[in-house]
Design a protein around this motif. Structure first.
Motif, PDB file in Angstrom:
ATOM      1  N   LEU A 189     -20.988  23.003  -6.536  1.00  0.00           N
ATOM      2  CA  LEU A 189     -21.119  21.554  -6.421  1.00  0.00           C
ATOM      3  C   LEU A 189     -20.411  20.835  -7.565  1.00  0.00           C
ATOM      4  CD1 LEU A 189     -22.357  19.116  -4.955  1.00  0.00           C
ATOM      5  CD2 LEU A 189     -24.449  19.485  -6.270  1.00  0.00           C
ATOM      6  N   TYR A 190     -20.520  21.392  -8.747  1.00  0.00           N
ATOM      7  CA  TYR A 190     -20.022  20.686  -9.931  1.00  0.00           C
ATOM      8  C   TYR A 190     -18.698  21.231 -10.478  1.00  0.00           C
ATOM      9  CZ  TYR A 190     -24.709  18.721  -9.912  1.00  0.00           C
ATOM     10  OH  TYR A 190     -25.878  18.091  -9.542  1.00  0.00           O
ATOM     11  N   HIS A 191     -18.354  22.471 -10.165  1.00  0.00           N
ATOM     12  CA  HIS A 191     -17.155  23.074 -10.744  1.00  0.00           C
ATOM     13  C   HIS A 191     -16.061  23.361  -9.717  1.00  0.00           C
ATOM     14  CE1 HIS A 191     -19.420  23.377 -14.408  1.00  0.00           C
ATOM     15  NE2 HIS A 191     -20.335  24.136 -13.834  1.00  0.00           N
ATOM     16  N   HIS A 192     -16.314  23.012  -8.455  1.00  0.00           N
ATOM     17  CA  HIS A 192     -15.328  23.185  -7.390  1.00  0.00           C
ATOM     18  C   HIS A 192     -15.355  21.941  -6.511  1.00  0.00           C
ATOM     19  CE1 HIS A 192     -14.809  27.572  -8.109  1.00  0.00           C
ATOM     20  NE2 HIS A 192     -16.064  27.493  -8.491  1.00  0.00           N
ATOM     21  N   GLU A 193     -14.324  21.773  -5.707  1.00  0.00           N
ATOM     22  CA  GLU A 193     -14.358  20.680  -4.746  1.00  0.00           C
ATOM     23  C   GLU A 193     -15.298  21.061  -3.603  1.00  0.00           C
ATOM     24  OE1 GLU A 193     -11.388  18.137  -1.795  1.00  0.00           O
ATOM     25  OE2 GLU A 193     -10.555  19.522  -3.273  1.00  0.00           O
ATOM     26  N   PRO A 194     -16.387  20.321  -3.419  1.00  0.00           N
ATOM     27  CA  PRO A 194     -17.373  20.691  -2.396  1.00  0.00           C
ATOM     28  C   PRO A 194     -16.768  20.699  -0.999  1.00  0.00           C
ATOM     29  CG  PRO A 194     -18.258  19.024  -3.883  1.00  0.00           C
ATOM     30  CD  PRO A 194     -16.783  19.118  -4.158  1.00  0.00           C
ATOM     31  N   ASN A 195     -17.252  21.602  -0.155  1.00  0.00           N
ATOM     32  CA  ASN A 195     -16.863  21.638   1.249  1.00  0.00           C
ATOM     33  C   ASN A 195     -17.686  20.612   2.029  1.00  0.00           C
ATOM     34  OD1 ASN A 195     -15.022  24.196   1.882  1.00  0.00           O
ATOM     35  ND2 ASN A 195     -16.403  24.710   0.220  1.00  0.00           N
ATOM     36  N   GLN A 196     -17.293  20.402   3.273  1.00  0.00           N
ATOM     37  CA  GLN A 196     -18.003  19.481   4.158  1.00  0.00           C
ATOM     38  C   GLN A 196     -18.427  20.224   5.420  1.00  0.00           C
ATOM     39  OE1 GLN A 196     -18.683  16.278   3.255  1.00  0.00           O
ATOM     40  NE2 GLN A 196     -17.623  16.679   1.312  1.00  0.00           N
ATOM     41  N   LEU A 197     -19.554  19.811   5.996  1.00  0.00           N
ATOM     42  CA  LEU A 197     -19.959  20.366   7.278  1.00  0.00           C
ATOM     43  C   LEU A 197     -18.979  19.926   8.362  1.00  0.00           C
ATOM     44  CD1 LEU A 197     -23.855  19.922   7.404  1.00  0.00           C
ATOM     45  CD2 LEU A 197     -22.571  22.044   7.129  1.00  0.00           C
ATOM     46  N   ASN A 198     -18.700  20.825   9.297  1.00  0.00           N
ATOM     47  CA  ASN A 198     -17.805  20.540  10.412  1.00  0.00           C
ATOM     48  C   ASN A 198     -18.497  20.978  11.702  1.00  0.00           C
ATOM     49  OD1 ASN A 198     -15.796  20.339  12.327  1.00  0.00           O
ATOM     50  ND2 ASN A 198     -14.218  21.360  11.112  1.00  0.00           N
ATOM     51  N   ASP A 199     -18.858  20.014  12.530  1.00  0.00           N
ATOM     52  CA  ASP A 199     -19.544  20.304  13.796  1.00  0.00           C
ATOM     53  C   ASP A 199     -18.595  20.407  14.979  1.00  0.00           C
ATOM     54  OD1 ASP A 199     -21.986  20.315  12.538  1.00  0.00           O
ATOM     55  OD2 ASP A 199     -22.484  18.242  13.057  1.00  0.00           O
ATOM     56  N   ASP A 200     -17.296  20.316  14.724  1.00  0.00           N
ATOM     57  CA  ASP A 200     -16.320  20.288  15.814  1.00  0.00           C
ATOM     58  C   ASP A 200     -15.953  21.713  16.247  1.00  0.00           C
ATOM     59  OD1 ASP A 200     -14.720  19.128  17.695  1.00  0.00           O
ATOM     60  OD2 ASP A 200     -13.028  18.797  16.335  1.00  0.00           O
ATOM     61  N   ILE A 201     -16.958  22.436  16.730  1.00  0.00           N
ATOM     62  CA  ILE A 201     -16.766  23.803  17.196  1.00  0.00           C
ATOM     63  C   ILE A 201     -17.512  24.001  18.515  1.00  0.00           C
ATOM     64  CG2 ILE A 201     -16.527  24.754  14.858  1.00  0.00           C
ATOM     65  CD1 ILE A 201     -19.441  25.830  15.243  1.00  0.00           C
ATOM     66  N   TYR A 202     -17.301  25.171  19.109  1.00  0.00           N
ATOM     67  CA  TYR A 202     -17.983  25.543  20.343  1.00  0.00           C
ATOM     68  C   TYR A 202     -18.741  26.848  20.095  1.00  0.00           C
ATOM     69  CZ  TYR A 202     -14.906  22.068  22.355  1.00  0.00           C
ATOM     70  OH  TYR A 202     -14.242  20.890  22.624  1.00  0.00           O
ATOM     71  N   LEU A 203     -19.823  27.042  20.855  1.00  0.00           N
ATOM     72  CA  LEU A 203     -20.657  28.222  20.677  1.00  0.00           C
ATOM     73  C   LEU A 203     -20.810  28.990  21.991  1.00  0.00           C
ATOM     74  CD1 LEU A 203     -23.542  26.701  18.508  1.00  0.00           C
ATOM     75  CD2 LEU A 203     -21.646  28.107  17.705  1.00  0.00           C
ATOM     76  N   ARG A 204     -20.711  30.312  21.892  1.00  0.00           N
ATOM     77  CA  ARG A 204     -21.036  31.164  23.037  1.00  0.00           C
ATOM     78  C   ARG A 204     -22.553  31.375  23.024  1.00  0.00           C
ATOM     79  NH1 ARG A 204     -15.964  34.012  22.129  1.00  0.00           N
ATOM     80  NH2 ARG A 204     -14.756  33.967  24.078  1.00  0.00           N
TER      81      ARG A 204
END
Length: 280
Positions: free
Chosen positions: A180-195
């Protein structure tokens, strides 16, 4: 680079699923046994409906990817609707059913995260995690796959965790969220599909139009089921898959990204066209 995390983080639900699978118990019987042995609370809602695993997963995401989120942003359910017939399907496939919390770094960017029951292949390390035990599988760019295993429910493991937290408070210890503090944080991505696999009693309760395509359909038995591909966003905005005793279980390799779904959808429709022309 951390590619993915898959984990069983609730010992109570894992105990129940183990008994349903290995001893052919129904859900209520397995839950009662878990309560009698001290692996489940008298009110088991937080465990069996997935809330405990979900809350733990929000902490995992911050440590692993620097993602700060809230439980209402993550797709989840528990094991409350898993039936004996689902366990029989898993056995016929040579698989197990586990409540799996998972996160995966996507090619398109961001991280997909959810907590759902899943069919687990026999060679998956999580298939060996039984009864009140927890397990975590981490896949990274340089260390490949690592597996962590230990008890996740019961009087002694719980007491040990509580004492550890009290000791940490006494010495003013605080966890460091390096991602969180020493790297660029990632973001959640819901643009996927699930089997997904869905079992149900009445097809009227299943909006088949929500699926991108359906790969299998079995309707001869009293309890019916289908396997198909559906958008994660569609599941987040509907609740039919949690109602009327409907059971939704992820397939072993569930995530399909946008760059893949177009090719697969074209292949699926070509197959349907073949059926219409040659079989109807």
């Amino acid at each position: 680079m951390l590619h993915s995390i898959r984990a069983i983080v609730n010992g109570s639900t894992n105990f129940i699923l183990t008994k349903m699978f290995d001893e052919n118990l129904g859900f209520k019987e397995a839950l009662l046994l878990a309560q009698q042995l001290g692996f489940a609370e008298s009110n088991p809602t937080l465990d069996v409906e997935g809330f405990d695993a979900l809350n733990k997963w929000t902490i995992f995401l911050c440590h692993a990817y620097g993602i700060v989120t809230t439980p209402d942003q993550i797709l989840f359910t528990g094991i409350q609707n898993i039936h004996k017939s689902d366990a029989l399907v898993a056995k016929a496939r040579g698989q197990q059913i586990r409540l799996v919390a998972q996160a995966k770094k996507l090619v398109d960017g961001g991280v997909a995260a959810f907590v759902l029951p899943q069919f687990v292949l026999a060679d998956n390390p999580l298939s060996f995690v039984k009864n009140e035990y927890n397990g975590v599988v981490i896949e990274s760019g340089f260390a490949d796959q690592q597996f962590f295993y230990g008890k996740g429910a019961g009087s002694f493991p719980t007491a040990s965790a509580v004492l550890s937290d009290l000791s940490a408070l006494r010495y003013g210890y605080k966890y460091e969220y390096k991602k969180l503090y020493h790297h660029e944080p990632n973001q959640l991505n819901d643009d996927i599909y699930l089997r997904v696999y869905v079992s149900f009693t009445d097809v009227k309760n299943i909006p088949t139009e929500d699926f991108e395509w359906i790969e299998q359909w079995h309707a001869q038995e009293d309890r019916k089921y289908l396997s198909g591909v559906i958008a994660l966003k569609k599941l987040k905005t509907t609740i039919w898959w949690k109602e009327n005793g409907t059971s939704l279980i992820l397939e072993p390799d569930p995530i399909i990204e946008n760059i893949e779904v177009r090719k697969l959808k074209k292949k699926a429709w070509n197959w349907l066209d073949y059926c219409r022309i040659n079989l109807i």
